[in-house]
Design an enzyme around this catalytic site. Structure first.
Site, mmCIF file in Angstrom:
data_model
loop_
_atom_site.group_PDB
_atom_site.id
_atom_site.type_symbol
_atom_site.label_atom_id
_atom_site.label_comp_id
_atom_site.label_asym_id
_atom_site.label_seq_id
_atom_site.Cartn_x
_atom_site.Cartn_y
_atom_site.Cartn_z
ATOM 1 N N ILE A 138 23.362 2.903 7.674
ATOM 2 C CA ILE A 138 22.352 2.687 8.709
ATOM 3 C C ILE A 138 21.894 4.060 9.178
ATOM 4 O O ILE A 138 22.583 5.058 8.989
ATOM 5 C CB ILE A 138 22.874 1.828 9.886
ATOM 6 C CG1 ILE A 138 24.142 2.436 10.493
ATOM 7 C CG2 ILE A 138 23.127 0.407 9.447
ATOM 8 C CD1 ILE A 138 24.689 1.649 11.684
ATOM 9 N N ASP A 139 20.717 4.118 9.780
ATOM 10 C CA ASP A 139 20.117 5.389 10.152
ATOM 11 C C ASP A 139 20.946 6.112 11.215
ATOM 12 O O ASP A 139 21.717 5.497 11.963
ATOM 13 C CB ASP A 139 18.700 5.171 10.681
ATOM 14 C CG ASP A 139 17.795 4.526 9.648
ATOM 15 O OD1 ASP A 139 17.971 4.814 8.453
ATOM 16 O OD2 ASP A 139 16.922 3.728 10.046
ATOM 17 N N ARG A 140 20.721 7.406 11.290
ATOM 18 C CA ARG A 140 21.474 8.255 12.215
ATOM 19 C C ARG A 140 21.453 7.712 13.640
ATOM 20 O O ARG A 140 22.483 7.687 14.325
ATOM 21 C CB ARG A 140 20.895 9.678 12.194
ATOM 22 C CG ARG A 140 21.560 10.646 13.161
ATOM 23 C CD ARG A 140 20.916 12.029 13.101
ATOM 24 N NE ARG A 140 19.531 11.996 13.546
ATOM 25 C CZ ARG A 140 18.728 13.057 13.517
ATOM 26 N NH1 ARG A 140 19.163 14.208 13.042
ATOM 27 N NH2 ARG A 140 17.482 12.968 13.936
ATOM 28 N N ARG A 239 12.420 -1.381 11.120
ATOM 29 C CA ARG A 239 11.472 -0.459 11.739
ATOM 30 C C ARG A 239 10.084 -0.606 11.109
ATOM 31 O O ARG A 239 9.065 -0.589 11.808
ATOM 32 C CB ARG A 239 11.989 0.971 11.608
ATOM 33 C CG ARG A 239 13.330 1.184 12.306
ATOM 34 C CD ARG A 239 14.022 2.474 11.874
ATOM 35 N NE ARG A 239 13.300 3.655 12.337
ATOM 36 C CZ ARG A 239 13.669 4.889 12.013
ATOM 37 N NH1 ARG A 239 14.719 5.103 11.235
ATOM 38 N NH2 ARG A 239 12.981 5.923 12.475
#
Length: 303
Positions: A138-140, A239
């Site tokens: 998953i993104d930062r 997103r």
């Protein structure tokens, strides 16, 4: 060496160059980007500038990235929020700001560094030395649950479930605008943006199938609190799909078209529920991670 070309959108106006680059290159640390700027590897409209250059919006920016050096991944005693663990896998609740695996500019402090300290040699090796145990990411600045595999047997089993879209992944998000319908589905292919290589986008011709189901939990005057269930797992899927619906995530520095009135670090997105068939027992296993404090606070103060 590779060169990245991108354009600063209008919402970038007023931001420092180093901060804007850090938001657009999630795998690169701000200090590493500042180093590249000092080495004259970053050009704004064809000329070099300093890290504190304030963008006006519309600038053409090029970034010369040197070839990455092999990373020697070191174990680190990082605090990990482990929700579940056995001999085959573990579920970890990743905090905001933590990168999943090492990359240039982020050689340490990553989830992998912490996992190597916690698990030692008990991690799958299929994804190589820099991504041991990592099946998905998953993104930062997205918080929440990840499954980590402790051997190749479990890695292959979980990867197969990911490929067959049978893993349960439910996220909580806050988006701009008020969504009228109580629930819906976005079935739009996602691929690399043709205008900005750092972004993903709905790409009907070259994109890969992507399906996101969403439902409204609560409506506010200017925002909507939603749950998203992933049927597929493309990069930045939620997103991109919510931006496609013209309801970008609150705080999203890459896809959000509007500045946030709140002090946020990245998008308001939390991987709250993760479920899969256990590779050894073949029994369904599901875990939940509570909303982080910043997210709960937002829900209390949104008008």
């Amino acid at each position: 060496m590779s060169t990245e070309l991108l354009t600063a959108d209008e919402w970038a106006a007023g931001q420092r160059l180093d901060a804007w680059l850090s938001n657009n290159f999630e795998e690169l640390s701000r200090s590493y980007l500042q180093k590249l700027i000092r080495e004259d590897r970053v050009f704004v409209n064809g000329r070099t500038v300093k890290s504190n250059y304030r963008l006006k919006g519309g600038e053409e920016i090029s970034l010369d990235l040197p070839e990455p050096e092999p990373l020697d991944v070191e174990p680190e005693p990082l605090p990990l929020d482990i929700v579940y663990e056995d001999e085959d896998l573990l579920f970890v609740n990743k905090p905001k700001g933590m990168v999943v695996h090492p990359a240039p500019g982020h050689p340490n402090g990553t989830l992998v560094n912490g996992l190597l300290y916690h698990c030692g040699n008990s991690l799958s090796g299929i994804n190589g030395v820099q991504r041991p145990g990592i099946v998905h990411r998953i993104d930062r600045d997205t918080t929440g649950l990840l499954v980590v595999c402790k051997n190749d047997f479990s890695h292959n089993h979980v990867a197969k479930q990911l490929a067959e879209h049978t893993i349960t992944r439910r996220y909580r998000a806050i988006v701009h605008g008020v969504i009228d319908e109580d629930e819906g589905t976005v079935d739009q292919p996602i691929g690399r943006s043709r205008t900005n290589r750092l972004k993903m986008a709905v790409e009907p011709v070259n994109g890969k199938p992507a399906v996101t189901h969403y439902r409204v939990i609560k409506r506010f005057s200017q925002y909507t609190y939603i749950e998203c269930r992933l049927e597929t797992g493309r990069t930045h899927q939620i997103r991109v799909h919510m931006t496609y619906l013209q309801h970008p995530l609150l705080g999203d520095p890459l896809y959000g078209a509007r500045k946030s009135p709140y002090s946020l670090t990245g998008q308001t997105l939390h991987a709250g529920v993760l479920g899969l068939i256990h590779p050894r027992t073949e029994v369904y296993l599901e875990k939940e991670a509570p909303l982080p404090e910043y997210f709960q606070h937002l829900l209390e103060i949104l008008p």
